[in-house]
Enzyme design. Sequence first.
Site, PDB file in Angstrom:
ATOM      1  CB  CYS A  89      -3.545 -19.610  17.621  1.00  0.00           C
ATOM      2  SG  CYS A  89      -2.763 -19.725  16.015  1.00  0.00           S
ATOM      3  CB  CYS A 133      -8.150 -16.475  11.761  1.00  0.00           C
ATOM      4  SG  CYS A 133      -6.710 -15.512  12.276  1.00  0.00           S
TER       5      CYS A 133
HETATM    6  N1  DGL Z   1      -4.706 -15.809  15.182  1.00  0.00           N
HETATM    7  C1  DGL Z   1      -4.272 -16.999  14.576  1.00  0.00           C
HETATM    8  C2  DGL Z   1      -5.355 -17.960  14.221  1.00  0.00           C
HETATM    9  O1  DGL Z   1      -6.354 -18.022  14.895  1.00  0.00           O
HETATM   10  C3  DGL Z   1      -3.036 -16.995  13.723  1.00  0.00           C
HETATM   11  C4  DGL Z   1      -2.848 -15.937  12.698  1.00  0.00           C
HETATM   12  C5  DGL Z   1      -1.480 -16.069  12.034  1.00  0.00           C
HETATM   13  O2  DGL Z   1      -0.469 -15.868  12.744  1.00  0.00           O
HETATM   14  O3  DGL Z   1      -1.419 -16.421  10.848  1.00  0.00           O
HETATM   15  O4  DGL Z   1      -5.270 -18.709  13.303  1.00  0.00           O
END
Ligand code: DGL
Length: 278
Positions: free
Chosen positions: A81, A195
């Site tokens: 993340c 993301c």
């Molecule tokens: N998948 C996540 C990232 O790489 C987070 C997405 C979220 O929960 O806003 O930032």
Amino acid sequence: MDESTNSDIIANILVFDSGVGGLSIVGHIRKRLPSSDITYLADNRFFPYGLLSEQELTDRVSSLLTRVLSEYHIDIIVIACNTASTLVLPILRATLDIPVVGVVPAIKPAVKLSKNKIIGLLATPGTIRREYTDELIRDFAQECQVVRVGSNKLVEVVEQNMLGEQFDQNIYREILTPFTDHPRWAEMDTIVLACTHFPLAKSKLSLAAPEIKNWVDSGSAIAQRVTALLQKGASRRSHLKLDYPSNIVLLTDLSKNTGDCTQNFKRYGFDCVNLFEP
Ligand code: DGL
């Protein structure tokens, strides 16, 4: 990039995200480390992370991971993340006694790939405004113009899609409008998918913007880093028999899980979905 397989490594890897985004990293890890197990933790109760304050996110991730490590045998953690990694990596590395690998925006490889030296950075609103992101751009993209776009919409679309909702292809072009409206759009040749949810929509994004030559993410580099750390002997405890099923998904809110979601987790090699209530 070297994508070789290493079937000698037997470890239990925790892959952590707010939702399904970390699966874009799981695919790469499974390819490289076919004999290892993955415990996938999705904090879907606090999803989306991109809209949390820095304090809320730091507190939540620190306490959740401390708790999961007290209950499960984990050899290495992947914070799959960008929103969390760009904020909490130093704290986690200082407090946890196993290696922590973070996923951060792939600015450096994007700069190398971009011919016209104008690149887009597509991330959550949280990642877009991080100091860490400013530093990456300052350190590695001096000769480039980086156009930053924060999109919570795309995070939601990918998450809902995994739960079975279908979206019209037009939604992807709409999401990219801040790029396509930019005065230098015609020169933009590279977009960083910063993301982990976004690579799951890569084919739809590239269909929506065929002008873009390179869609760059960190998945393969992360799998390579995890392999290297495990090769170096990053405390391999989990060859000891685990007292819980391997390859499980832990969700912090089961009410959001649907049949579609469970089926999709199966496609990534996860046998069961459990509740993890910290
Ligand atoms: N998948 C996540 C990232 O790489 C987070 C997405 C979220 O929960 O806003 O930032």
